[in-house]
Design an enzyme around this catalytic site. Structure first.
Site, PDB file in Angstrom:
ATOM      1  N   ASP A  19       0.415  -1.302  -2.395  1.00 22.07           N
ATOM      2  CA  ASP A  19       0.703  -1.554  -0.984  1.00 22.07           C
ATOM      3  C   ASP A  19      -0.618  -1.675  -0.228  1.00 22.07           C
ATOM      4  OD1 ASP A  19      -0.212   1.025  -0.490  1.00 22.07           O
ATOM      5  OD2 ASP A  19       1.746   1.842   0.037  1.00 22.07           O
ATOM      6  N   ARG A  40       9.525   6.072   6.626  1.00 15.73           N
ATOM      7  CA  ARG A  40       8.122   6.193   7.029  1.00 15.73           C
ATOM      8  C   ARG A  40       7.855   5.270   8.209  1.00 15.73           C
ATOM      9  NH1 ARG A  40       2.617   5.474   3.401  1.00 15.73           N
ATOM     10  NH2 ARG A  40       3.616   3.550   2.698  1.00 15.73           N
TER      11      ARG A  40
END
Length: 626
Positions: free
Chosen positions: A497, A199
């Site tokens: 996160d 990512r």
């Protein structure tokens, strides 16, 4: 190092010659001109946001007679599948469980830091999204450590193989105790099982180590894309693996088209056929849900699937609706994937991936994140794992081809949901075609009655403060729970996160500035059902929750953070929630304070950011210490 395109400090180049190879530097220079287009796209984002707020208008579907920006694709054609998409490569056909996490640790030597990659590739996950964005710490040179570790692992460097052998033994010992069996029979062959995915950082973020020669911030998206692909594409292809990316935070089909241009230019420069690089798109933004087929069409041969999730998406809804005084979220715990606008969002995604292109190709839907970790009391673990499996079963029934887990220990707990069904994927499962009515649009911001409590506010505050603190310590992926549950092993820590901080502060901003009404009495706080969430109540709760963190043990709040990054996290949360204009990204305030442990410096940077945005609507994204 400076050329006509880029400035990179000599000490960074010297320390990371294996990452900034001649080929990587040449490719960065070739693609550097896209930095201008990315900046223009981000200016356009803020303008759309400001215009909607000024006109008090909700997001709308595109005019079907219009064309997707940066393409010659008609919107109506895109919606009908009149474009050429991708054939799903062999190693993406079965992605029952994808794990996610960073490939590096903060302030750790390589042989310790690279253990993250070993856990991932030995986990038994069908794919692993090595994160360069929300879960990867950005202090010091972590983004480059991340790239280095992936290159060493994918090329099967002896250092990595030695680490992997030791980690395999540790993982088998845990599995024997928890699952009653080993999960790794041959660690060397197991390393080849998991599809490797990366990512990149989103278009809204700037890199900390590179600047354009005019001194302006340089796109982190370009840096991540180039360093990952250039340093790994040969090793991936030699092993028969696809080159796969996750693209985050895309808001429009025009932004997707910009990514497509960037990826196509990279493929051309490296001599790869167009469409060699495959991409999933994380549907994390409300605006994107209004343009799903258009995003698929814009990414064309690169696009393989969408991913759905909670925190980032909820945050985007709160942000897009910040101007509407009547739009007020309930407690974060109430907003599940079956709540109001969330179920409508999920339904649109599954319809979009199952709409065939001109060649009959459909795409994958990867379900949301399972944040639980099987660590706690027997009762807590049992109950949490039952919820995790139930959530996975719901997504499988709904049409997802797989889901995410945030920790390797969850792979063999959740994977059997799809294993039992046995089908590689749910490509092309029949769902009604997407429609574009006023009712559809309304469903994407549908609120439903739910609890809004002082307990909910405490949870929001505690976790937001802890997350800001963890971020400053280099742990953008952190196991967290509200302070009132420290020491209670029946309440498990959840892997969180960046999105967890974003949404929690967004909801607190919403409650404060829109005068949210509480739904139940709370004698300890002196509030009753129907009372508004006032500035005084916010300050009172902030002080109490902050005090709990200062008093916590080192296990839950590192002692060395209590006089450094924790006070800075509090200052950021206070400024963000109090500012009359909702700021677009909490992460901006965290990023400008990376590697800073001085509260006075932090407060000045916070004031600078807020003053600049309030007056000019310009975000400060660059490294202030560059």
């Amino acid at each position: 190092m400076a050329n006509k395109e880029l400035i990179i400090p000599a000490d960074i180049l010297g320390a990371y010659r294996d990452v900034f190879t001649a080929e990587a530097l040449d490719t960065l220079a070739v693609l550097a001109h896209y930095n201008v287009a990315i900046k223009e796209a981000m200016v356009a984002r803020i303008k759309r946001r400001n215009d909607r707020a000024a006109q008090q208008e909700k997001i709308r579907f595109l005019d079907e007679e219009s064309y997707i920006p940066r393409t010659n694709i008609n919107v109506g054609d895109a919606r009908e599948g009149k474009f050429e998409g991708a054939v799903i490569p062999a190693d993406l056909q079965r992605q029952w469980i994808q794990g996610t996490g960073p490939a590096a640790k903060p302030n750790a030597p390589v042989d310790s830091s690279i253990r993250n990659v070993a856990y991932a590739l030995l986990s038994g996950a069908d794919g692993w999204m090595f994160d360069g964005e929300d879960a990867l710490g950005q202090i010091s040179t972590m983004s480059l450590d991340n790239q280095r570790n992936l290159k060493l692992a994918f090329s099967r460097d002896p250092l990595f193989l030695g680490v992997a052998e030791r980690v395999a033994g540790e993982m088998n010992r845990w599995a024997t105790g928890f699952l009653g069996r080993e999960t790794i029979r041959d660690w060397r062959s197991q390393l080849d099982f998991t599809t490797k995915i990366f990512r990149a950082r989103g278009l809204h973020l700037a890199d900390r180590h590179i600047r354009a020669t005019d001194g302006t911030a340089f796109s982190a998206s370009i840096v991540d894309l180039v360093l990952y692909v250039v340093n790994n594409f040969r090793a991936l292809q030699a092993s028969g693996s696809a080159i796969v990316l996750y693209l985050p935070k895309i808001q429009t089909a025009g932004e997707a088209a910009l990514w497509d241009e960037l990826i196509t230019a990279l493929e051309s420069h490296l001599g790869l056929a167009t469409g060699t690089i495959k991409v999933y798109v994380l549907v994390e933004q409300l605006e994107a849900t209004f343009q799903l087929m258009e995003i698929r069409a814009a990414l064309g041969k690169h696009f393989v699937g969408f991913n759905t999730g909670r925190w980032d998406y909820i945050n985007s809804v709160a942000d897009a609706m910040s101007w509407d005084k009547e739009f007020i979220h309930p407690n974060i715990e109430e907003i599940t994937m079956t709540y109001g606008y969330m179920r409508n969002y999920e339904d649109r995604v599954r319809r979009a991936v199952n709409t065939p292109d001109v060649n009959g190709n459909t795409a994958l839907w990867q379900g949301g994140m399972e944040p639980n970790i099987p660590v706690g009391s027997a009762t807590g673990v049992t109950e949490s794992m039952e919820r995790a499996v139930a959530g996975a079963r719901r997504e499988q029934r709904a049409g997802a081809s797989g889901k995410w887990v945030a920790h390797w220990k969850m792979v063999h707990i959740v994977r059997p949901v799809w294993e039992t069904v046995g089908e590689d994927n749910q490509l092309g499962r029949a769902f009604p075609s997407l429609t574009y009515t006023a009712e559809d649009a309304g469903g994407l911001t549908l609120l439903e009655p739910a609890q809004r409590t002082v307990r909910g506010a405490r949870n929001l505050l505690s976790v937001a403060l802890q997350y800001g603190n963890a971020f400053g310590q280099g742990m953008q992926a952190a196991a967290l729970k509200p302070a009132d549950f420290f020491g209670n092993d029946d309440v498990l820590y959840l892997m969180e996160d960046m999105a967890t901080g974003e949404i929690r502060l967004s909801i607190l901003w919403e409650w404060l500035h829109k005068g949210a009404r509480l739904t139940e009495d709370e004698p300890a706080a002196g509030t009753k059902a129907g009372d508004r969430f006032t500035p005084e109540l916010f300050t009172h709760l902030l002080d109490e929750e902050y005090g709990k963190l200062l008093a916590a043990t080192n296990k839950d709040v590192h002692d060395d953070s209590k006089g450094t990054t924790l006070p800075i996290a509090r200052a950021i949360a206070l400024a963000y929630v109090h500012n009359a204009l909702k700021l677009p990204w909490f992460v901006d305030l965290l990023n400008i304070n990376l590697n800073n442990y001085n509260l006075l410096v932090a407060e000045e940077r916070i004031r600078l950011y807020i003053k600049t945005f309030n007056e000019t609507k310009v975000r400060i994204t660059g490294n202030l210490d560059f």
